[in-house]
Design a protein around this motif. Structure first.
Motif, PDB file in Angstrom:
ATOM      1  N   MET A   1       0.813  -1.190   0.000  1.00  0.00           N
ATOM      2  CA  MET A   1       0.000   0.000   0.000  1.00  0.00           C
ATOM      3  C   MET A   1       0.857   1.254   0.000  1.00  0.00           C
ATOM      4  N   GLY A   2       2.037   1.183   0.604  1.00  0.00           N
ATOM      5  CA  GLY A   2       2.901   2.358   0.677  1.00  0.00           C
ATOM      6  C   GLY A   2       4.337   2.028   0.374  1.00  0.00           C
ATOM      7  N   VAL A   3       5.123   3.072   0.206  1.00  0.00           N
ATOM      8  CA  VAL A   3       6.560   2.945  -0.019  1.00  0.00           C
ATOM      9  C   VAL A   3       7.239   3.819   1.024  1.00  0.00           C
ATOM     10  N   VAL A   4       8.315   3.322   1.639  1.00  0.00           N
ATOM     11  CA  VAL A   4       9.014   4.070   2.672  1.00  0.00           C
ATOM     12  C   VAL A   4      10.394   4.469   2.167  1.00  0.00           C
ATOM     13  N   TYR A   5      10.722   5.739   2.360  1.00  0.00           N
ATOM     14  CA  TYR A   5      12.013   6.299   1.966  1.00  0.00           C
ATOM     15  C   TYR A   5      12.710   6.855   3.201  1.00  0.00           C
ATOM     16  N   ALA A  25      -2.754   2.630  -5.168  1.00  0.00           N
ATOM     17  CA  ALA A  25      -3.688   2.503  -4.043  1.00  0.00           C
ATOM     18  C   ALA A  25      -4.720   3.617  -4.080  1.00  0.00           C
ATOM     19  N   ILE A  26      -4.296   4.807  -4.491  1.00  0.00           N
ATOM     20  CA  ILE A  26      -5.223   5.933  -4.591  1.00  0.00           C
ATOM     21  C   ILE A  26      -6.199   5.695  -5.738  1.00  0.00           C
ATOM     22  N   ALA A  27      -5.683   5.234  -6.861  1.00  0.00           N
ATOM     23  CA  ALA A  27      -6.520   5.020  -8.045  1.00  0.00           C
ATOM     24  C   ALA A  27      -7.511   3.886  -7.828  1.00  0.00           C
ATOM     25  N   GLN A  28      -7.117   2.908  -7.002  1.00  0.00           N
ATOM     26  CA  GLN A  28      -7.963   1.740  -6.785  1.00  0.00           C
ATOM     27  C   GLN A  28      -9.288   2.126  -6.125  1.00  0.00           C
ATOM     28  N   ASP A  29      -9.226   2.823  -5.015  1.00  0.00           N
ATOM     29  CA  ASP A  29     -10.432   3.314  -4.346  1.00  0.00           C
ATOM     30  C   ASP A  29     -10.052   4.255  -3.211  1.00  0.00           C
ATOM     31  N   ARG A  31     -10.922   3.964  -0.193  1.00  0.00           N
ATOM     32  CA  ARG A  31     -10.709   3.256   1.074  1.00  0.00           C
ATOM     33  C   ARG A  31      -9.233   3.183   1.421  1.00  0.00           C
ATOM     34  N   GLY A  32      -8.384   3.042   0.413  1.00  0.00           N
ATOM     35  CA  GLY A  32      -6.939   3.017   0.654  1.00  0.00           C
ATOM     36  C   GLY A  32      -6.451   4.333   1.213  1.00  0.00           C
ATOM     37  N   VAL A  33      -6.953   5.430   0.685  1.00  0.00           N
ATOM     38  CA  VAL A  33      -6.589   6.759   1.178  1.00  0.00           C
ATOM     39  C   VAL A  33      -7.074   6.921   2.616  1.00  0.00           C
ATOM     40  N   HIS A  34      -8.299   6.489   2.874  1.00  0.00           N
ATOM     41  CA  HIS A  34      -8.855   6.601   4.222  1.00  0.00           C
ATOM     42  C   HIS A  34      -8.035   5.785   5.217  1.00  0.00           C
ATOM     43  N   ARG A  35      -7.650   4.560   4.852  1.00  0.00           N
ATOM     44  CA  ARG A  35      -6.840   3.719   5.742  1.00  0.00           C
ATOM     45  C   ARG A  35      -5.486   4.354   6.014  1.00  0.00           C
ATOM     46  N   PHE A  36      -4.888   4.957   4.994  1.00  0.00           N
ATOM     47  CA  PHE A  36      -3.585   5.606   5.145  1.00  0.00           C
ATOM     48  C   PHE A  36      -3.701   6.795   6.102  1.00  0.00           C
ATOM     49  N   GLU A  37      -4.731   7.608   5.931  1.00  0.00           N
ATOM     50  CA  GLU A  37      -4.939   8.757   6.813  1.00  0.00           C
ATOM     51  C   GLU A  37      -5.244   8.303   8.243  1.00  0.00           C
ATOM     52  N   ARG A  38      -6.023   7.240   8.374  1.00  0.00           N
ATOM     53  CA  ARG A  38      -6.333   6.701   9.698  1.00  0.00           C
ATOM     54  C   ARG A  38      -5.074   6.174  10.382  1.00  0.00           C
ATOM     55  N   GLU A  39      -4.172   5.549   9.610  1.00  0.00           N
ATOM     56  CA  GLU A  39      -2.910   5.068  10.157  1.00  0.00           C
ATOM     57  C   GLU A  39      -2.127   6.216  10.783  1.00  0.00           C
ATOM     58  N   ALA A  40      -2.048   7.342  10.081  1.00  0.00           N
ATOM     59  CA  ALA A  40      -1.335   8.510  10.614  1.00  0.00           C
ATOM     60  C   ALA A  40      -1.992   9.009  11.895  1.00  0.00           C
ATOM     61  N   ASP A  41      -3.321   9.076  11.918  1.00  0.00           N
ATOM     62  CA  ASP A  41      -4.035   9.543  13.113  1.00  0.00           C
ATOM     63  C   ASP A  41      -3.809   8.624  14.305  1.00  0.00           C
ATOM     64  N   VAL A  42      -3.892   7.320  14.081  1.00  0.00           N
ATOM     65  CA  VAL A  42      -3.702   6.354  15.163  1.00  0.00           C
ATOM     66  C   VAL A  42      -2.282   6.431  15.699  1.00  0.00           C
ATOM     67  N   THR A  63       1.525  17.513  -6.024  1.00  0.00           N
ATOM     68  CA  THR A  63       1.314  16.210  -6.653  1.00  0.00           C
ATOM     69  C   THR A  63       0.098  15.455  -6.124  1.00  0.00           C
ATOM     70  N   GLY A  64      -0.421  15.856  -4.964  1.00  0.00           N
ATOM     71  CA  GLY A  64      -1.525  15.127  -4.351  1.00  0.00           C
ATOM     72  C   GLY A  64      -1.086  13.861  -3.643  1.00  0.00           C
ATOM     73  N   MET A  65       0.226  13.658  -3.485  1.00  0.00           N
ATOM     74  CA  MET A  65       0.763  12.469  -2.838  1.00  0.00           C
ATOM     75  C   MET A  65       0.549  12.553  -1.324  1.00  0.00           C
ATOM     76  N   HIS A  66      -0.006  11.496  -0.743  1.00  0.00           N
ATOM     77  CA  HIS A  66      -0.195  11.411   0.700  1.00  0.00           C
ATOM     78  C   HIS A  66       1.105  10.905   1.331  1.00  0.00           C
ATOM     79  N   TRP A  67       1.474  11.452   2.498  1.00  0.00           N
ATOM     80  CA  TRP A  67       2.730  11.064   3.136  1.00  0.00           C
ATOM     81  C   TRP A  67       2.616  11.131   4.651  1.00  0.00           C
TER      82      TRP A  67
END
Length: 79
Positions: A1-5, A25-29, A31-42, A63-67
């Protein structure tokens, strides 16, 4: 779902782990964006020395890239 640098924060001069959401993951749906944002919040809410701390999180305006910028843990790969 993500890439770490490994990244460097120019403002604080600290090295961190920068996790980004894969474009697929963004293009798929959304829900992936929501899970990523929830991960940061948690991760922000957990205050434990056994869990990596979150320095910052957001979306790149260009770019609209979530990080998520996380504490960098040096060591062996888990795989």
């Amino acid at each position: 779902m993500g890439v770490v640098y490994v990244a460097s924060d120019a403002a604080t001069k600290r090295t961190c782990a920068l996790k980004t959401l894969k474009p697929a993951a963004i293009a798929q749906d959304e829900r992936g964006v929501h899970r990523f944002e929830r991960e940061a919040d948690v991760l922000r809410r957990i205050g434990s020395p056994h869990v990596l701390s979150v320095h910052d999180a957001g979306v790149c305006s260009d770019t609209g890239m979530h990080w998520i910028a996380l504490e960098l843990l040096q060591g062996a790969l888990l795989r």
